[in-house]
Design a protein around this motif. Structure first.
Motif, PDB file in Angstrom:
ATOM      1  N   VAL A  36      -0.357  -0.773  -4.654  1.00 28.52           N
ATOM      2  CA  VAL A  36      -1.734  -0.284  -4.588  1.00 28.52           C
ATOM      3  C   VAL A  36      -1.681   1.117  -3.989  1.00 28.52           C
ATOM      4  N   CYS A  37      -2.212   2.102  -4.724  1.00 29.72           N
ATOM      5  CA  CYS A  37      -2.089   3.494  -4.263  1.00 29.72           C
ATOM      6  C   CYS A  37      -3.415   3.977  -3.716  1.00 29.72           C
ATOM      7  N   THR A  38      -3.355   4.727  -2.645  1.00 26.74           N
ATOM      8  CA  THR A  38      -4.601   5.211  -2.056  1.00 26.74           C
ATOM      9  C   THR A  38      -4.458   6.643  -1.586  1.00 26.74           C
ATOM     10  N   LEU A  73       0.829  -1.195   0.000  1.00 20.63           N
ATOM     11  CA  LEU A  73       0.000   0.000   0.000  1.00 20.63           C
ATOM     12  C   LEU A  73       0.873   1.257   0.000  1.00 20.63           C
ATOM     13  N   CYS A  74       0.562   2.167  -0.935  1.00 20.14           N
ATOM     14  CA  CYS A  74       1.356   3.399  -1.058  1.00 20.14           C
ATOM     15  C   CYS A  74       0.418   4.598  -1.036  1.00 20.14           C
ATOM     16  N   ASP A  75       0.957   5.741  -0.604  1.00 18.35           N
ATOM     17  CA  ASP A  75       0.195   6.984  -0.716  1.00 18.35           C
ATOM     18  C   ASP A  75       0.252   7.446  -2.182  1.00 18.35           C
ATOM     19  N   LEU A  76      -0.855   8.018  -2.671  1.00 17.52           N
ATOM     20  CA  LEU A  76      -0.918   8.401  -4.086  1.00 17.52           C
ATOM     21  C   LEU A  76       0.120   9.461  -4.466  1.00 17.52           C
ATOM     22  N   TYR A  77       0.680  10.186  -3.461  1.00 16.83           N
ATOM     23  CA  TYR A  77       1.652  11.224  -3.813  1.00 16.83           C
ATOM     24  C   TYR A  77       3.068  10.896  -3.322  1.00 16.83           C
ATOM     25  N   ASP A  78       3.301   9.617  -2.949  1.00 15.82           N
ATOM     26  CA  ASP A  78       4.664   9.270  -2.530  1.00 15.82           C
ATOM     27  C   ASP A  78       5.478   8.846  -3.765  1.00 15.82           C
TER      28      ASP A  78
END
Ligand SMILES: C[S@@+](CC[C@H](N)C(=O)[O-])C[C@H]1O[C@@H](n2cnc3c(N)ncnc32)[C@H](O)[C@@H]1O
Length: 269
Positions: free
Chosen positions: A221-223, A24-29
């Motif tokens: 997976v970006c959130t 899981l990743c942040d959408l702006y990382d």
């Protein structure tokens, strides 16, 4: 930016089904910014409408939450001097790469600044300040109060603050979660889940690659969790912060359920 501990709905189930493969990743990382940038062509309508309003007010432009430059690049192409401000060094790195590929004449008109749109001090003023992509919804109430104060301090007299927010349909009674597939110009296909139960203060957007690869490959997976700030509330906040609303335009929906509203505002004399 902190990652949510749980992802709601089918997106959460899909992530759980990936087990250890799901990252899981942040959408702006670092990972997410590449995905965001790849998908940035998804909403050309907002860019067209914003540029139309910018054209009417000559002079330098401040692009807040500029990201990888979806608005910055066309603003520069108008011949304007543009300052692009964003909190994410990863997004700004993508913008710098794009600028590096552009002509020197265009590149030299752009200043890239890492900063927080809810508290910035650039020691100069702009004719136009833009905040697109409903990015104001990324700020809480306190953050928005800081944004309004900073925008007032950076607008030339008679300048315009142009921003978009979501058009909420209060009568919506459909499912809380929407899913769509989107294939980008680069040929990559994503599954985009948006979870928003009517009335919730925020929605969760989660993006999976449509092709999960081989059974042992990690799946990024970006959130992101984005506030749902209605245009009525935003207008009321702006009015209380000393802005006059000069125009309100409803733009076609990108996510089929939540459209965009473009507000044209100026500081009250
Ligand atoms: C939806 S993207 C929009 C990017 C760009 N304007 C576009 O149209 O593609 C939101 C951007 O807001 C940035 N951001 C989030 N919180 C911020 C803050 N407090 N100050 C400045 N930028 C912020 C993120 O890094 C991201 O680049």
């Amino acid at each position: 930016m902190t990652l949510p501990t749980t992802i709601p709905g089918r997106a959460g189930e899909l992530l759980a089904s990936l087990g250890d493969r799901g990252v899981l990743c942040d959408l702006y990382d670092e990972v997410g910014s590449e995905v965001y940038h790849d998908m940035a062509g998804r909403d050309p309508q907002e860019v067209r409408e914003l540029l139309g309003l910018v054209r009417a007010t000559p002079g330098p432009v401040l692009d807040l939450a500029a990201g990888s430059g979806r608005l910055t690049m066309p603003l520069l192409a108008l011949g304007r001097e543009v300052t692009a401000l964003d909190l994410s060094e990863h997004m700004l790195a993508l913008l710098r790469t794009r600028l590096g590929l552009a002509s020197a004449a265009l590149r030299e008109r752009c200043t890239v600044v890492r900063g927080d749109m809810s508290a910035f001090a650039l020691a100069r003023r702009f004719s136009v300040i833009v905040l697109g992509t409903t990015s104001i919804s990324l700020l809480d109430e306190r953050g928005r109060a800081g944004l309004y104060e900073a925008v007032r301090a950076h607008l030339e007299p008679g300048g315009r603050f142009l921003l978009t927010t979501v058009a909420v349909d209060p009568a919506y009674t459909g499912p809380a979660e929407m899913e769509e597939e989107y294939t980008t110009d680069s040929g990559r296909t994503y599954r985009i889940f948006e979870y928003w139960a009517t009335g919730d203060a925020a929605r969760t957007v989660t993006i999976f690659p449509a092709d999960a690869g081989a059974a042992s490959d990690p799946v990024e997976v970006c959130t992101t969790r984005v506030g749902v700030l209605s245009a009525d509330r935003l207008e009321a906040e702006l009015a209380a912060a000393g802005f006059t609303i000069r125009g309100r335009t409803v733009l076609p929906a990108v996510s089929r359920r939540l459209g965009d509203v473009l507000l044209e505002t100026e500081v009250r004399a």
